[in-house]
Structures are given as C-alpha cells and as structure tokens.
Design a protein around this motif. Structure first.
Motif, mmCIF file in Angstrom:
data_model
loop_
_atom_site.group_PDB
_atom_site.id
_atom_site.type_symbol
_atom_site.label_atom_id
_atom_site.label_comp_id
_atom_site.label_asym_id
_atom_site.label_seq_id
_atom_site.Cartn_x
_atom_site.Cartn_y
_atom_site.Cartn_z
ATOM 1 N N LYS A 191 42.811 4.934 -16.941
ATOM 2 C CA LYS A 191 42.620 5.580 -18.247
ATOM 3 C C LYS A 191 43.895 6.270 -18.729
ATOM 4 N N ASP A 192 44.643 6.868 -17.796
ATOM 5 C CA ASP A 192 45.871 7.572 -18.185
ATOM 6 C C ASP A 192 46.959 6.613 -18.658
ATOM 7 N N GLN A 193 46.957 5.406 -18.119
ATOM 8 C CA GLN A 193 48.019 4.447 -18.451
ATOM 9 C C GLN A 193 47.589 3.426 -19.515
ATOM 10 N N PHE A 194 46.385 3.574 -20.036
ATOM 11 C CA PHE A 194 45.887 2.559 -20.965
ATOM 12 C C PHE A 194 46.812 2.373 -22.175
ATOM 13 N N VAL A 195 47.239 3.468 -22.781
ATOM 14 C CA VAL A 195 48.066 3.384 -23.989
ATOM 15 C C VAL A 195 49.416 2.737 -23.689
ATOM 16 N N SER A 196 50.067 3.178 -22.603
ATOM 17 C CA SER A 196 51.379 2.609 -22.283
ATOM 18 C C SER A 196 51.256 1.141 -21.893
ATOM 19 N N LEU B 290 42.957 -5.994 -22.187
ATOM 20 C CA LEU B 290 43.281 -4.842 -21.340
ATOM 21 C C LEU B 290 42.034 -3.973 -21.238
ATOM 22 N N THR B 291 41.692 -3.535 -20.039
ATOM 23 C CA THR B 291 40.453 -2.754 -19.888
ATOM 24 C C THR B 291 40.542 -1.750 -18.750
ATOM 25 N N THR B 292 39.814 -0.641 -18.941
ATOM 26 C CA THR B 292 39.705 0.365 -17.879
ATOM 27 C C THR B 292 38.421 0.186 -17.072
ATOM 28 N N ILE B 293 37.619 -0.823 -17.400
ATOM 29 C CA ILE B 293 36.384 -1.076 -16.654
ATOM 30 C C ILE B 293 36.743 -1.393 -15.194
ATOM 31 N N PRO B 294 36.152 -0.716 -14.205
ATOM 32 C CA PRO B 294 36.461 -0.997 -12.803
ATOM 33 C C PRO B 294 36.254 -2.474 -12.475
ATOM 34 N N THR B 295 37.137 -3.011 -11.662
ATOM 35 C CA THR B 295 37.152 -4.446 -11.378
ATOM 36 C C THR B 295 35.802 -4.969 -10.887
ATOM 37 N N ASP B 296 35.230 -4.308 -9.910
ATOM 38 C CA ASP B 296 33.948 -4.778 -9.344
ATOM 39 C C ASP B 296 32.845 -4.788 -10.409
ATOM 40 N N VAL C 92 35.554 -8.425 -27.005
ATOM 41 C CA VAL C 92 35.891 -6.991 -27.002
ATOM 42 C C VAL C 92 34.692 -6.163 -27.446
ATOM 43 N N LYS C 93 34.014 -6.610 -28.491
ATOM 44 C CA LYS C 93 32.852 -5.882 -29.020
ATOM 45 C C LYS C 93 31.751 -5.768 -27.964
ATOM 46 N N VAL C 94 31.472 -6.865 -27.264
ATOM 47 C CA VAL C 94 30.422 -6.868 -26.230
ATOM 48 C C VAL C 94 30.774 -5.886 -25.113
ATOM 49 N N LEU C 95 32.033 -5.901 -24.685
ATOM 50 C CA LEU C 95 32.441 -5.009 -23.598
ATOM 51 C C LEU C 95 32.410 -3.546 -24.043
ATOM 52 N N GLN C 96 32.819 -3.292 -25.276
ATOM 53 C CA GLN C 96 32.792 -1.909 -25.774
ATOM 54 C C GLN C 96 31.359 -1.400 -25.916
ATOM 55 N N GLU C 97 30.439 -2.289 -26.310
ATOM 56 C CA GLU C 97 29.035 -1.881 -26.455
ATOM 57 C C GLU C 97 28.382 -1.624 -25.103
ATOM 58 N N ASN C 98 28.756 -2.432 -24.093
ATOM 59 C CA ASN C 98 28.143 -2.296 -22.776
ATOM 60 C C ASN C 98 28.815 -1.238 -21.908
ATOM 61 N N PHE C 99 30.082 -0.915 -22.239
ATOM 62 C CA PHE C 99 30.810 0.108 -21.464
ATOM 63 C C PHE C 99 31.471 1.083 -22.436
ATOM 64 N N PRO C 100 30.660 1.862 -23.143
ATOM 65 C CA PRO C 100 31.184 2.722 -24.221
ATOM 66 C C PRO C 100 32.138 3.815 -23.750
ATOM 67 N N GLN D 295 34.363 3.389 -21.425
ATOM 68 C CA GLN D 295 35.601 2.734 -20.994
ATOM 69 C C GLN D 295 36.373 2.240 -22.224
ATOM 70 N N GLN D 296 37.617 1.863 -21.998
ATOM 71 C CA GLN D 296 38.459 1.353 -23.089
ATOM 72 C C GLN D 296 38.761 -0.130 -22.854
ATOM 73 N N THR D 297 38.599 -0.921 -23.893
ATOM 74 C CA THR D 297 38.917 -2.353 -23.841
ATOM 75 C C THR D 297 39.577 -2.744 -25.157
ATOM 76 N N ALA D 298 40.635 -3.535 -25.069
ATOM 77 C CA ALA D 298 41.350 -3.963 -26.279
ATOM 78 C C ALA D 298 41.988 -5.318 -26.054
ATOM 79 N N LEU D 299 42.237 -6.023 -27.141
ATOM 80 C CA LEU D 299 42.990 -7.262 -27.065
ATOM 81 C C LEU D 299 44.400 -6.936 -26.580
#
Length: 558
Positions: A243-248, A200-206, A169-177, A179-183
C-alpha cells in the motif's frame, strides 16, 4: 442477436471454405455475393420479418433460409460441417493476407501442408515456386505475412482491449474495496497496440489467486507476478504492490524505459519512497505534471522542467467531422443521416469525402455522380443551416502519383483528401515518388493515412517521414491523423516534428457509418501522446474558421 456484419462474416467464411474444399463453385459465389449484400444493407436482418429477407437484392431463397437458421439458432449447420472437416491450421491460413481460397487449396491438397509453421518452412526452402500461382514475389509476400501474423499473436488494439481491461479493474475494486487496483504499463499509457495487459494491485497474492480461480481464470505463474488467462483467452499480468509503494509503483509502470531512465537522471526519484499521489512526485521535483499517455518521449521531461508542456488536445476540442463516407460510395448511411448525427453530437460541420472513381471496389464516384452529390449537398445545406456539409472526396493517388480526376473536377470540391489505396507493395523510392507528387498537386488539401498501415494486419509501405512532413509544410498540405483504431496513421511519434515544421494536422475518423464518429476519441488519444494542441488540429477549427482556411487554400489552385 447477430448483427449484419456477423451474418456477413459467416457467409463469407462459408463461401471461402466451399472454394477450399472444391464444392459447388456457383453456390460458393452466390454466398460470397450474399455476404457483400448483407454487409451493405441499410436495415438489420434481425429486425426484418422472415418472409421479407429473400426480397433484398443479392439475397436469394437459399441464402435467406440460412440467414433464418443463423438468427434462430446462432449457427449454420452447413458451415459447421465444413469447419469440422478442415484442419485448424488451414482455418488459420485464412487470416494470412494474400492467401485466397484457391491458393490455400493448393497448399493443402497439393503441397500437403496443414499449418502456418509448415508453410513458413516451405517458403524458406522455396518449395512454393514449384506450384502454379506461386511466383517468387508471392512466396516472399506470404512469408512476410506469416511472420507478421506470428509476431502479433496475442496483441491487441487499444480500442479493442480497453473495455475488457476497465471491466477487470471495476470487478476487483468492487470485490476488494479496501485494496487498490489500477491499470498499469502499456494500457495505462494508452499505447496503440497492447502487447502485455497489466494491472497493479495491493490485493494479497493468495487472496487474488483464489478469487481469479473462482472466476475461472487459469493461473500460469505466480512468482512474483501473477499471470492469469481468463475465460475469454486473454492473458493478464498482475503486479503486486504494498500500500505504501502503490503510487510510486504506478508511476514506474506508467513510464516506458527511456522515459523512466531520463526521469531518474533528471531527479533523485526513488521508487521505494512513499507518495500520497502521483502529482506529489512531480511537485517534489518542481516539474509540471505529465499525463500518463505522454510518458514515452524523454523530451517531455525537459518541457515539464520549464513548465512549458502544452495543454494537449481534448475530445471536446473537435468541432467537426472531417473524412467520412456515405452510401454514395462504401458508407452505410445517407448524407442526411450522417449530417443529423453530427448535429446531434454537437458538431458544426461534416466533411463528406466519398471514394474516387478508381476505387471501383468501393463504388467510387464518377464525375457525373459527383455533380449529383453536390446538388444534394446544396439542398441539405439550405435545410440544415447553420450546420454545413463540406464537399470533399478521398481521391486516390494513382500509381504514378497523379490524382484520380482532372483539375476541373478537383476544383469543384471545397477540399480534397488524397490517399493511396492500390498497389501498396512499394519500395520506399516508389512510395516517396508517388506521395511527393500528390503533395505538390495544388488541389491536395489533406494527405490521408500517410503509410497505409493497418495495425496488427499490415505494416504499411516504407516512407521517409521527415521528407514527407517537410513537403507538406512547404505546400501547405494538412497531415491526417486517421483516427480509425486500426490505422492511427500518421504515427503519434512524428507529431512533434510536424508541429515543429509548422504543419497542421487533422484528427479524422474515416467514418463509414455514424458510429464511426466515435473513433475521434482514439485519434485524440494518439494525438495527445505526440503532444498535439487544439490550435494545430484542423478538425478543431470552427465552421467559420474552416471556411476562412479553405478560402486561403483556394489560392494554391490559382
């Protein structure tokens, strides 16, 4: 640099492989003895001058040379040669409980079996019964152990996988600040065992796939969820979210299925709706916030509706260390070292509970050694006051349910933890008879690791949890939550019933060295899932509160 445990593991494996291959039995025995000695050393071999290694008891010149080779090269050429001529399936058999080197040699050399799959098939056809050393009970035990092993392949203890998951999670958050990523899922709920490691992540799939490939991950699927295996061989599942559905989506992933269905039935929750925070979801429906790791039991939703979900225990609520072993039995450190470590960590007391005499394999204490230990504790308590070391023992519950000492010895302790360590293969009837008799003994203060389970290794003997909890309530016996990540026994799901019956529980690390004190955290996490409060936990008592409690308990013995 290799620590003593890693070195001991190499020697133990070498001894076992020598036995399997029929090599010199005297050498194999000496390496096995060296493994045992290395594990118990009070100092690290990596920091010991080479010329002094052979001087340690149990380590001869031959073992010392191999230790030096390991420390200098990280490898053992003799072991590498044996591994190279051993089929992978035979190495895997060494993970199966009940299969020692001699039995594995028979399976390989006489039965001609080289994999666990072949061995399981042979068990189903009763082929093992034709060979010496394999009776019907042994065959059934091997069969169950293999099935248990297969069932848990690729599964992890929470304590083992948590650092890796957080690092990802830390690596993804540092590389895609941006975007949102969480366990997500089980790891977010802090389950004892993790069967699927999800994020769970909002980083685009590609974009995510390309990044993972650049980090040497193997992508095994990408529609719609990405499944990737890292260089460490651990499989990760990535759940895509807008991004809109990340919390839910985070909320949905944090609930197990029964909890989620109950939540939907009690609200008009719509996972497509936009929420700024998770707290907003609960606020919208007039519910008290339910922490991630309590989203398992639907009953918690009803408590949240009434705003009566109790504040669960925190690590900061633990006031002392109960259940620990010193070098008087099978612990690594001295009493004074362990006591000072407690003081450094801010604890008010240490309950030292070395093994009892029947645990000969763990250097269990004779009555004479108990008197010697108690004399030392008296000296240390004068020196370390107001900190206090309480005199305890982890007393074996014998096969017939009796305890391992006479009453006069048991009465010399401040408190007694009773546990089963031998003859674990029991029917429920036998296990219940054994445990209930121990619970009824006036000297029993705490019932240790109730089922004897070892997560991902041993399922534990069958018990009727309700009857045991009822008996503990009736006889004022505290129920241990053994905080060792491989035990976590009693299971958290029984905590609500225990509290309902008025039982005290106790989060105890079962520490065999000072580093083991940190396992308290995993006991707390497990206890939180069951809704344990600090007031219901014995190790949250202050030193004076524990003293008062034990004075009250002493009336049971009279």
């Amino acid at each position: 640099m290799m620590d003593n445990y890693a070195i001991a593991d190499q020697f133990s494996l070498l001894a076992k492989l020598m036995d399997i291959h029929g090599d010199n039995p005297f050498k194999a025995k000496s390496y096995s003895a060296a493994a045992f000695a290395i594990e118990k050393l009070p100092v690290q071999l990596s920091g010991t001058p080479t010329e002094k290694i052979a001087s340690f008891k149990g380590i001869g010149d031959s073992a010392a040379k191999k230790i030096t080779e390991l420390l200098q090269t990280g490898q053992l050429s003799t072991l590498n040669e044996l591994v190279a001529k051993t089929p992978p399936g035979i190495l895997e058999m060494m993970q199966i409980k009940g299969l020692g080197p001699k039995k594995i040699a028979t399976i390989w050399k006489e039965m001609g079996l080289e994999s666990l799959g072949e061995l399981l098939y042979a068990c189903n056809e009763n082929r093992l019964l034709m060979y010496k050393g394999f009776g019907e009970k042994t065959q059934e035990s091997v069969k169950q152990a293999i099935q248990f092993y297969f069932q848990h392949q690729g599964h992890f203890l929470y304590a083992e996988i948590e650092p890796y998951a957080q690092q990802i999670v830390k690596v993804l958050q540092e590389n895609f600040p941006v975007q949102q990523t969480a366990l997500a899922g089980e790891i977010l709920r802090q389950n004892d065992i993790i069967t699927h490691l999800q994020l769970l992540t909002t980083i685009p799939t590609d974009t995510l796939i390309k990044f993972l490939q650049d980090q040497h991950f193997n992508i095994t699927s990408s529609d719609p969820h990405i499944t990737a295996t890292g260089p460490e061989g651990i499989s990760l599942g990535f759940i895509p979210a807008g991004k809109d559905q990340f919390v839910s989506q985070l909320f949905v992933s944090s609930c197990n299925e029964p909890f989620l269905q109950a939540f939907k039935q009690n609200t008009d929750f719509n996972e497509d709706q936009v929420y700024d925070t998770e707290a907003a979801i609960f606020s919208k429906y007039g519910l008290q916030y339910i922490p991630f790791n309590q989203r398992e039991l639907p009953a918690n939703i009803l408590l949240a509706k009434q705003h009566s979900l109790p504040a669960t225990i925190q690590v900061s609520d633990i006031k002392g260390i109960i259940h620990s072993h010193s070098n008087w039995s099978d612990g690594l450190h001295t009493l004074e070292v362990m006591a000072n470590a407690c003081i450094t960590k801010g604890y008010e007391y240490l309950v030292i509970s070395d093994h009892s005499r029947s645990a000969f394999y763990a250097n269990g204490l004779s009555a004479e050694r108990i008197r010697e230990q108690h004399a030392l504790i008296n000296e240390l308590n004068k020196k370390l006051a107001p900190f206090r070391i309480f005199k305890s023992i982890e007393c074996d519950i014998l096969t017939d349910g009796s305890l391992d000492y006479e009453d006069d010895v048991l009465n010399s302790f401040d408190l007694v933890i009773t546990s089963v360590h031998s003859n674990l293969k029991m029917t429920e009837e036998k296990a219940m008879q054994r445990l209930l008799k121990a619970i009824q003994h006036p000297a029993t203060t705490i019932l240790g690791h109730m089922t004897g389970r070892l997560l991902l290794s041993r399922p534990g003997y069958p018990v009727d949890h309700r009857l045991i909890i009822d008996a503990c309530a009736a006889h004022r016996v505290v129920i241990e939550i053994n905080a060792h990540p491989r035990r976590l026994d009693i299971d958290w799901s029984w905590i609500p019933y225990a509290m309902e019956k008025g039982c005290l529980l106790s989060i105890d690390p079962d520490a065999h060295q000072v580093e083991g004190f940190d396992d308290v955290r995993f006991g707390v996490i497990s206890a939180q899932k069951g809704g344990l409060t600090a007031s219901n936990n014995l190790s949250s008592f202050s030193r004076t509160e524990l003293e008062t409690f034990l004075q009250q308990q002493a009336t049971k013995r009279k």
